[in-house]
Design a protein around this motif. Structure first.
Motif, mmCIF file in Angstrom:
data_model
loop_
_atom_site.group_PDB
_atom_site.id
_atom_site.type_symbol
_atom_site.label_atom_id
_atom_site.label_comp_id
_atom_site.label_asym_id
_atom_site.label_seq_id
_atom_site.Cartn_x
_atom_site.Cartn_y
_atom_site.Cartn_z
ATOM 1 N N GLN A 129 0.849 -1.108 0.121
ATOM 2 C CA GLN A 129 0.054 0.082 -0.048
ATOM 3 C C GLN A 129 0.958 1.316 0.153
ATOM 4 O O GLN A 129 0.136 2.294 0.132
ATOM 5 C CB GLN A 129 -0.876 0.201 1.011
ATOM 6 N N THR A 130 2.083 1.446 -0.013
ATOM 7 C CA THR A 130 3.021 2.208 0.011
ATOM 8 C C THR A 130 2.763 3.148 -1.512
ATOM 9 O O THR A 130 2.466 2.306 -2.684
ATOM 10 C CB THR A 130 4.368 2.226 -0.014
ATOM 11 N N GLU A 296 3.388 10.133 1.679
ATOM 12 C CA GLU A 296 3.357 8.966 2.790
ATOM 13 C C GLU A 296 1.892 8.770 2.946
ATOM 14 O O GLU A 296 1.207 9.655 3.249
ATOM 15 C CB GLU A 296 4.130 9.317 3.945
ATOM 16 N N THR A 297 1.777 7.388 3.091
ATOM 17 C CA THR A 297 0.448 7.048 3.553
ATOM 18 C C THR A 297 0.354 6.045 4.644
ATOM 19 O O THR A 297 1.529 5.463 5.081
ATOM 20 C CB THR A 297 -0.502 6.220 2.443
ATOM 21 N N ASP A 298 -0.872 6.035 5.479
ATOM 22 C CA ASP A 298 -1.188 4.998 6.401
ATOM 23 C C ASP A 298 -1.334 3.848 5.752
ATOM 24 O O ASP A 298 -2.407 3.503 5.547
ATOM 25 C CB ASP A 298 -2.194 5.338 7.365
ATOM 26 N N ASN A 303 -4.205 -1.270 4.073
ATOM 27 C CA ASN A 303 -4.677 -2.511 3.865
ATOM 28 C C ASN A 303 -5.656 -2.889 4.630
ATOM 29 O O ASN A 303 -6.333 -4.139 3.998
ATOM 30 C CB ASN A 303 -3.144 -3.205 4.581
ATOM 31 N N THR A 304 -6.035 -2.481 5.871
ATOM 32 C CA THR A 304 -7.412 -2.822 6.456
ATOM 33 C C THR A 304 -8.438 -2.556 5.670
ATOM 34 O O THR A 304 -9.325 -3.124 5.600
ATOM 35 C CB THR A 304 -7.376 -2.174 7.992
ATOM 36 N N THR A 305 -8.529 -1.237 5.197
ATOM 37 C CA THR A 305 -9.828 -0.892 3.936
ATOM 38 C C THR A 305 -9.681 -1.593 3.053
ATOM 39 O O THR A 305 -10.663 -2.105 2.404
ATOM 40 C CB THR A 305 -9.133 0.791 3.743
ATOM 41 N N ALA A 306 -8.545 -2.150 2.439
ATOM 42 C CA ALA A 306 -8.669 -2.973 1.339
ATOM 43 C C ALA A 306 -9.280 -4.564 1.759
ATOM 44 O O ALA A 306 -10.038 -4.929 0.837
ATOM 45 C CB ALA A 306 -7.098 -3.299 0.737
#
Length: 340
Positions: A129-130, A296-298, A303-306
């Motif tokens: 997810q980066t 930058e992302t959380d 990944n939890t959202t995915a």
């Protein structure tokens, strides 16, 4: 869609610092109803701190008292299979920490059961997810790299043997640098190779520094109890004359403290992660293209959202059960070829 009811299995640091905060940020879609851990007192304390109504030290008691839709499996590696299988048998979707399991057979059984039950089984390879990797994949999909034929995949620490937890215990972890660090960068590399099984694997593993001891940058470890590899180097060859050179280490006498990177070589362009850059030819001249405005992302939240999106039927880039089974098969073959 009504609120999904989530349970956490494993009441340690990863649950407390990674998964519970991410789920809380998705409170319009998910509600955490229970947490299950080995130490009931610590588990109750965590539940109270996060406002979670249920605290258990027995997973079946948890399922009998709460109607759970999804489970986050944050247990040690040797418990991934058991608790994931229990959750799937109880009709839950599962997001499991990496690595998928201890063996390829376990990972395959987990994937097959998820398919049989019609449930989403996913793994927490959050480096997918980066911003850099997402852009790299977009460049590949749009054809800017051409045919990707070789990748150098590196996750190398100079002296980063963890001085806590069970990271040097083969019985609990299943291995060392490869199964803890290497799987992250291998997942990214396989994602550029359509997640195929290699037809040839060669490699070597070492434990010189781990067995000897010395200066630690992540706490001190006990060399007497060190029974995993501190470094692994593998070469994977795929159908169609493609290849991955994988390097990973807990401890290596290198200059840099840590290197986490992919070097991707394609017929039209190459690319490097961290920071992301393209290396190609423009108007007849060699060119290096940089992307200074990537944000930058959380990655845990993404990944939890995915995972939640996958449950609702949306297409996502999360590592699903089938890919997890492929990865575990490759990891097992590397240990068989190169194991100490």
């Amino acid at each position: 869609m009504s609120l999904l009811k989530a349970a956490i299995i494993g009441g340690g640091h990863i649950a407390d610092q990674n998964h519970i905060p991410a789920l809380k940020k998705l409170s319009d879609q998910v509600k955490i109803v229970a947490v299950c851990g080995r130490d009931i007192d610590k588990t109750r304390l965590m539940a109270d701190q996060h406002g979670i109504p249920g605290a258990f030290d027995d997973i079946e008691n948890m399922f009998s008292e709460f109607d759970v839709d999804l489970v986050i499996n944050c247990t040690p590696n040797n418990l991934h299979y058991d608790y994931t299988m229990q959750a799937l048998k109880n009709g839950c979707h599962v997001l499991c920490e990496k690595p998928p399991a201890m063996t390829a057979a376990q990972a395959r059984e987990m994937a097959d059961l998820a398919k049989e039950k019609g449930k989403i089984l996913a793994y927490n390879f959050q480096r997918r997810q980066t911003s850099e990797y997402l852009l790299l994949k977009k460049c590949q999909i749009e054809g800017q790299l051409g045919e990707v034929y070789h990748i150098k995949a590196n996750y190398l620490r100079r002296r980063g043997i963890p001085g806590w937890g069970n990271f040097t215990n083969k019985t609990i972890q299943g291995g060392g640098a490869l199964i803890d660090l290497g799987v992250h960068i291998l997942d990214l590399a396989l994602g550029m190779m359509d997640y195929k099984i290699p037809d040839k694997i060669a490699g070597n593993m070492y434990d010189f520094i781990g067995k000897t001891g010395g200066k630690g940058l992540k706490g001190q470890w006990d060399p007497v109890k060190f029974d995993v590899e501190d470094a692994c180097f593998a070469y994977l060859t795929f159908p169609g004359n493609k290849s991955i050179a994988l390097s990973c280490s807990f401890a290596l006498n290198q200059k840099e403290e840590e290197i986490i990177n992919l070097e991707v070589f394609g017929s039209k362009a190459g690319a490097v992660l961290n920071p992301f850059s393209l290396h190609t030819e423009v108007a007849g001249e060699l060119a290096d293209i940089k992307f200074p405005f990537l944000e930058e992302t959380d990655v845990q939240l993404k990944n939890t959202t995915a995972f939640i999106d996958a449950i609702s039927g949306k297409e996502t880039n999360i590592c699903l059960g089938e890919e997890g089974a492929v990865l575990q098969e490759i990891v097992e073959k590397i240990y068989l070829r190169a194991g100490l």
